[in-house]
Scaffold this motif. Sequence first.
Motif, PDB file in Angstrom:
ATOM      1  N   GLY A  62      15.552  35.659  38.159  1.00 35.51           N
ATOM      2  CA  GLY A  62      15.772  35.374  39.574  1.00 35.51           C
ATOM      3  C   GLY A  62      15.055  34.124  40.016  1.00 35.51           C
ATOM      4  N   LEU A  63      13.823  33.950  39.555  1.00 30.15           N
ATOM      5  CA  LEU A  63      13.046  32.766  39.909  1.00 30.15           C
ATOM      6  C   LEU A  63      13.697  31.512  39.354  1.00 30.15           C
ATOM      7  N   LEU A  64      14.160  31.576  38.120  1.00 26.76           N
ATOM      8  CA  LEU A  64      14.830  30.420  37.517  1.00 26.76           C
ATOM      9  C   LEU A  64      16.084  30.045  38.291  1.00 26.76           C
ATOM     10  N   ALA A  65      16.801  31.068  38.780  1.00 25.87           N
ATOM     11  CA  ALA A  65      18.009  30.795  39.565  1.00 25.87           C
ATOM     12  C   ALA A  65      17.665  30.036  40.840  1.00 25.87           C
ATOM     13  N   LEU A  66      16.568  30.440  41.506  1.00 29.21           N
ATOM     14  CA  LEU A  66      16.157  29.755  42.723  1.00 29.21           C
ATOM     15  C   LEU A  66      15.720  28.328  42.429  1.00 29.21           C
ATOM     16  N   LEU A  67      14.969  28.154  41.346  1.00 31.19           N
ATOM     17  CA  LEU A  67      14.501  26.814  40.991  1.00 31.19           C
ATOM     18  C   LEU A  67      15.664  25.905  40.638  1.00 31.19           C
ATOM     19  N   TRP A  68      16.724  26.479  40.082  1.00 31.20           N
ATOM     20  CA  TRP A  68      17.897  25.674  39.741  1.00 31.20           C
ATOM     21  C   TRP A  68      18.602  25.180  40.998  1.00 31.20           C
ATOM     22  N   LEU A  69      18.606  26.017  42.048  1.00 30.61           N
ATOM     23  CA  LEU A  69      19.300  25.640  43.264  1.00 30.61           C
ATOM     24  C   LEU A  69      18.575  24.558  44.049  1.00 30.61           C
ATOM     25  N   VAL A  70      17.233  24.579  43.996  1.00 29.43           N
ATOM     26  CA  VAL A  70      16.461  23.686  44.848  1.00 29.43           C
ATOM     27  C   VAL A  70      16.784  22.213  44.630  1.00 29.43           C
ATOM     28  N   PRO A  71      16.745  21.678  43.390  1.00 32.99           N
ATOM     29  CA  PRO A  71      17.033  20.264  43.245  1.00 32.99           C
ATOM     30  C   PRO A  71      18.468  19.898  43.575  1.00 32.99           C
ATOM     31  N   VAL A  72      19.380  20.833  43.438  1.00 36.39           N
ATOM     32  CA  VAL A  72      20.775  20.534  43.726  1.00 36.39           C
ATOM     33  C   VAL A  72      20.977  20.239  45.195  1.00 36.39           C
ATOM     34  N   ILE A  73      20.242  20.957  46.059  1.00 37.53           N
ATOM     35  CA  ILE A  73      20.459  20.779  47.480  1.00 37.53           C
ATOM     36  C   ILE A  73      19.498  19.766  48.091  1.00 37.53           C
ATOM     37  N   ALA A  74      18.638  19.193  47.298  1.00 41.75           N
ATOM     38  CA  ALA A  74      17.745  18.162  47.812  1.00 41.75           C
ATOM     39  C   ALA A  74      18.474  16.837  47.885  1.00 41.75           C
ATOM     40  N   GLY A  75      18.053  16.001  48.819  1.00 44.32           N
ATOM     41  CA  GLY A  75      18.672  14.694  48.932  1.00 44.32           C
ATOM     42  C   GLY A  75      17.896  13.826  49.885  1.00 44.32           C
ATOM     43  N   ALA A  76      18.145  12.532  49.815  1.00 37.68           N
ATOM     44  CA  ALA A  76      17.364  11.589  50.606  1.00 37.68           C
ATOM     45  C   ALA A  76      17.575  11.773  52.096  1.00 37.68           C
ATOM     46  N   ALA A  77      18.764  12.287  52.502  1.00 38.27           N
ATOM     47  CA  ALA A  77      19.059  12.408  53.923  1.00 38.27           C
ATOM     48  C   ALA A  77      18.642  13.750  54.492  1.00 38.27           C
ATOM     49  N   ALA A 129      22.574  28.966  49.014  1.00 35.43           N
ATOM     50  CA  ALA A 129      23.972  28.644  48.737  1.00 35.43           C
ATOM     51  C   ALA A 129      24.676  28.159  50.006  1.00 35.43           C
ATOM     52  N   PHE A 130      24.395  28.815  51.135  1.00 38.13           N
ATOM     53  CA  PHE A 130      24.981  28.400  52.414  1.00 38.13           C
ATOM     54  C   PHE A 130      24.523  26.993  52.792  1.00 38.13           C
ATOM     55  N   LEU A 131      23.235  26.732  52.664  1.00 33.64           N
ATOM     56  CA  LEU A 131      22.707  25.418  53.023  1.00 33.64           C
ATOM     57  C   LEU A 131      23.242  24.323  52.109  1.00 33.64           C
ATOM     58  N   LYS A 132      23.434  24.645  50.855  1.00 29.76           N
ATOM     59  CA  LYS A 132      23.996  23.671  49.920  1.00 29.76           C
ATOM     60  C   LYS A 132      25.386  23.247  50.364  1.00 29.76           C
ATOM     61  N   GLU A 133      26.216  24.232  50.715  1.00 35.89           N
ATOM     62  CA  GLU A 133      27.582  23.928  51.149  1.00 35.89           C
ATOM     63  C   GLU A 133      27.591  23.214  52.495  1.00 35.89           C
ATOM     64  N   ASP A 184      28.109  18.414  56.205  1.00 34.26           N
ATOM     65  CA  ASP A 184      27.489  17.562  57.204  1.00 34.26           C
ATOM     66  C   ASP A 184      27.281  16.140  56.698  1.00 34.26           C
ATOM     67  N   ALA A 185      27.023  15.992  55.395  1.00 34.30           N
ATOM     68  CA  ALA A 185      26.876  14.650  54.830  1.00 34.30           C
ATOM     69  C   ALA A 185      28.188  13.897  54.926  1.00 34.30           C
ATOM     70  N   ALA A 186      29.300  14.588  54.748  1.00 30.52           N
ATOM     71  CA  ALA A 186      30.604  13.949  54.852  1.00 30.52           C
ATOM     72  C   ALA A 186      30.885  13.495  56.278  1.00 30.52           C
ATOM     73  N   ARG A 187      30.309  14.188  57.234  1.00 24.32           N
ATOM     74  CA  ARG A 187      30.480  13.810  58.641  1.00 24.32           C
ATOM     75  C   ARG A 187      29.524  12.697  59.054  1.00 24.32           C
ATOM     76  N   GLY A 188      28.500  12.477  58.246  1.00 26.74           N
ATOM     77  CA  GLY A 188      27.502  11.469  58.598  1.00 26.74           C
ATOM     78  C   GLY A 188      26.474  11.980  59.577  1.00 26.74           C
ATOM     79  N   THR A 189      26.341  13.328  59.693  1.00 27.24           N
ATOM     80  CA  THR A 189      25.362  13.906  60.615  1.00 27.24           C
ATOM     81  C   THR A 189      24.081  14.217  59.872  1.00 27.24           C
ATOM     82  N   GLU A 190      23.020  14.496  60.630  1.00 28.06           N
ATOM     83  CA  GLU A 190      21.733  14.839  60.014  1.00 28.06           C
ATOM     84  C   GLU A 190      21.883  16.128  59.230  1.00 28.06           C
ATOM     85  N   VAL A 191      21.310  16.145  58.058  1.00 31.79           N
ATOM     86  CA  VAL A 191      21.488  17.270  57.146  1.00 31.79           C
ATOM     87  C   VAL A 191      20.238  18.152  57.155  1.00 31.79           C
TER      88      VAL A 191
END
Length: 269
Positions: free
Chosen positions: A10-25, A247-251, A256-263
Amino acid sequence: MPSPRRPLLGLLALLWLVPVIAGAAERPARIIIDPGHGGAKEGAKGPGKLREKDVALQISLRLRDKLEAAGGDVFLTREHDTLVSLTERVAWSNDHAPDLFISIHANSMPTKRMRARTEGVETYFLSASASGDAALAVADRENAEAPMSRATRTDSTLAFILQDLARTEAHADSSRLAYAIHPRLVRGTRAVNRGVQQAPFFVLSGVECPAVLVEVGYISHPVEGPRLGRPEYQEKLAEAITEGVLAFLKETRRRDAARGTEVAGPVSP
């Protein structure tokens, strides 16, 4: 007997998700967790000294730890066994301008026969009409602490219409959040799947962001009730809800990034 590798996986699954949803914006997602009841309002009662107010707070504290570990900016409407009215919860939450609101509760049944046979998890989002009589009964029980009337509200008609329009997308996202959390909750706990439901919960009606109410199980059930009081099961519940939120925040970040709004994402840049 559950595998000892389960918490690690379970912990590994969470750690896998974190970098995917990170971004400069990104900015950290601001998340409100609302432990149901508290103080003199004990909520539903289970076997022995098990009380909904205690179970809700224990799970909420575990959920906060996991969401903060993922980078979220997390607040609780109560951190102790204190009485906070539903009106105060809504107003306080809106003052924090949250991106998400999650209310944690435990369900119950009124008769001995129904208590013996009814168990499972349900995830709710707001609707003026309930999914059915059972969903309406849950809302009525959780709304018992709400003000008797909303007729005294001072909003002008125009302000109310504007607020309603502003909440339209939040309502759609509430549905998406519920459907992101619920299957992971069922899979992570192997609880009986009682589905995603809609009902007119007071605590969800005034929150100005995507909001869900999670009934983590039936505290009145002779097997599921005691299980809700066990730390290892509470960890499973918190982990599953966290996976759904991520998962919700990732999607949402993609949209929101496609709209150009704050993420809003759970990890700060």
